[in-house]
Design an enzyme around this catalytic site. Structure first.
Site, mmCIF file in Angstrom:
data_model
loop_
_atom_site.group_PDB
_atom_site.id
_atom_site.type_symbol
_atom_site.label_atom_id
_atom_site.label_comp_id
_atom_site.label_asym_id
_atom_site.label_seq_id
_atom_site.Cartn_x
_atom_site.Cartn_y
_atom_site.Cartn_z
ATOM 1 N N PRO A 1 0.593 -1.135 -0.026
ATOM 2 C CA PRO A 1 0.004 -0.120 0.048
ATOM 3 C C PRO A 1 0.941 1.179 0.118
ATOM 4 O O PRO A 1 1.752 1.366 0.826
ATOM 5 C CB PRO A 1 -0.687 -0.022 1.041
ATOM 6 C CG PRO A 1 0.013 -1.108 2.153
ATOM 7 C CD PRO A 1 0.592 -1.945 1.196
ATOM 8 N N GLU A 2 0.721 2.062 -0.964
ATOM 9 C CA GLU A 2 1.196 3.466 -1.031
ATOM 10 C C GLU A 2 0.366 4.457 -0.300
ATOM 11 O O GLU A 2 -0.586 4.173 0.024
ATOM 12 C CB GLU A 2 1.547 3.873 -2.338
ATOM 13 C CG GLU A 2 2.548 2.727 -3.315
ATOM 14 C CD GLU A 2 3.958 2.891 -2.785
ATOM 15 O OE1 GLU A 2 4.397 3.789 -1.946
ATOM 16 O OE2 GLU A 2 4.608 2.022 -3.162
ATOM 17 N N LYS B 1 2.112 6.735 6.607
ATOM 18 C CA LYS B 1 1.375 5.483 6.220
ATOM 19 C C LYS B 1 0.661 5.076 7.559
ATOM 20 O O LYS B 1 0.181 3.896 7.502
ATOM 21 C CB LYS B 1 2.262 4.590 5.561
ATOM 22 C CG LYS B 1 2.663 4.974 4.050
ATOM 23 C CD LYS B 1 3.402 4.090 3.279
ATOM 24 C CE LYS B 1 3.993 4.474 2.077
ATOM 25 N NZ LYS B 1 4.820 3.469 1.455
ATOM 26 N N ARG C 1 17.712 -3.424 -1.871
ATOM 27 C CA ARG C 1 16.829 -3.385 -2.873
ATOM 28 C C ARG C 1 17.112 -2.923 -4.073
ATOM 29 O O ARG C 1 18.302 -3.137 -4.527
ATOM 30 C CB ARG C 1 15.399 -2.889 -2.311
ATOM 31 C CG ARG C 1 15.514 -1.433 -1.708
ATOM 32 C CD ARG C 1 14.706 -1.201 -0.702
ATOM 33 N NE ARG C 1 14.662 -2.073 0.315
ATOM 34 C CZ ARG C 1 14.329 -1.896 1.619
ATOM 35 N NH1 ARG C 1 13.634 -0.794 1.621
ATOM 36 N NH2 ARG C 1 14.333 -2.597 2.585
#
Length: 302
Positions: free
Chosen positions: A2-3, A61, A274
């Site tokens: 989820p952004e 968030k 990443r």
DNA sequence: ATGAATTCCTGTTGGC
DNA sequence: TGCCAACAGGAATTCA
């Protein structure tokens, strides 16, 4: 994953379907999602049971639900978390971790029994009870506002970024300076701004950083436009597989594909366990600084 | 104090 | 076909 725009959609769903109701039962099915509640799962359940939800709020968030006890349920969806409102009779989801029985809303017809469910495959997310009440919970006092927050201070961010020798991509991901930007949106905003993520903050001019902020907002706005997540449905849904990821990413995840602007193949380099994706032509890497010993330059570029 | 590396998780993917 | 390593990532934690 989820952004930020999706987390806001979740908040609105909670506002519509959970606020005003009581959490009249709590069942913790897996200990990990309540790991940040140091007093343990039983204490978590005891503090929440029977409490009414007064509001649904968000910082970055993080989400929190102030309760009528003066505490708040603090939530983060992590990588794969969902908050769903489901009929109590619906079969449990494969990765259901915590379930809350919702009291019937006031009114002549309370309708069917509903549950608020925390579902999380990878369990990077979690829930805890904070004593903070309606105010910003102390656990997240260090989290900056996000760029969509009307009170976000652009000038303050630009000034702070220019004091940092860190790479600008690290600055975008630093929650103390700006929240709500993950790896994907950072790469997309940098591509739009034609800026290489390895540029040090100290090397950037104010106008460049203002432009970068504008591009962060543009990425988020495009996601909202394309996400198509509706929040007037019963379900408070987060769908990490939304069409946005397939259609609208210009650089992220597109190693070897032609840059949509200039056709140069997109490159991928390692970044913090990443990846970073960028166009080597539109986003030229910074030159090595003079005075460093030979071989001191890092970053994985050739 | 600052900045960078490491860590937690599980499902998917790609190579052999 | 099966096995296994690599990969994905938010943000707290640990390390230098």
């Amino acid at each position: 994953m989820p952004e930020l725009p999706e987390v806001e959609v979740v908040r609105r769903g909670l506002d519509a379907h959970v606020v005003g109701r009581a959490l009249d039962s709590v069942e913790v099915l897996h200990p990990r999602p309540v790991r940040r509640h140091l007093a343990g799962a039983e204490d978590f359940a005891a503090l929440v049971s029977g409490r009414r939800v007064l509001a649904a709020r968000r910082r970055g968030k993080y989400l929190w639900l102030p309760l009528d006890s003066g505490d708040a349920v603090l939530a983060h969806l992590g990588m794969s978390g969902q908050l769903l409102v489901q009929p109590a009779t619906a079969p449990p989801e494969r990765h259901l971790r915590v379930r809350f029985g919702l009291g019937r809303p006031p009114g002549p017809d309370g309708g069917q029994r509903l549950e608020l469910r925390f579902v999380d495959q990878r369990m990077f997310g979690g829930l805890s009870v904070s004593p903070g009440g309606a105010d910003l919970p102390p656990e997240i006092a260090h989290i900056a506002r996000d760029p969509l927050d009307p009170l976000f201070d652009d000038t303050r961010f630009v000034a702070a970024a220019r004091q940092r020798a860190s790479e600008v991509k690290r600055i975008l991901l630093d929650q103390r300076l700006v929240s709500g930007i993950g790896n994907i949106y950072a790469d997309e905003a940098l591509w739009r701004a034609r800026m290489h993520g390895s540029r040090p903050g100290t090397a950037l001019r104010p106008a460049q950083l203002h432009r970068l902020l504008a591009e962060v907002r543009a990425v988020m706005a495009a996601a909202l436009e394309q996400g198509g997540t509706s929040f007037d449905s019963l379900y408070v849904n987060v769908n990490g597989q939304s069409g946005y990821f397939d259609r609208s990413l210009h650089a992220y995840g597109r190693e070897g594909d032609p840059c949509p602007r200039c056709g140069t193949p997109i490159r991928r380099i390692p970044f913090m366990n990443r990846s970073s994706y960028f166009c080597p032509r539109c986003q030229p890497p910074p030159r090595a600084r003079r005075g460093l010993p030979r071989g001191a330059r890092t970053g994985g570029r050739d």
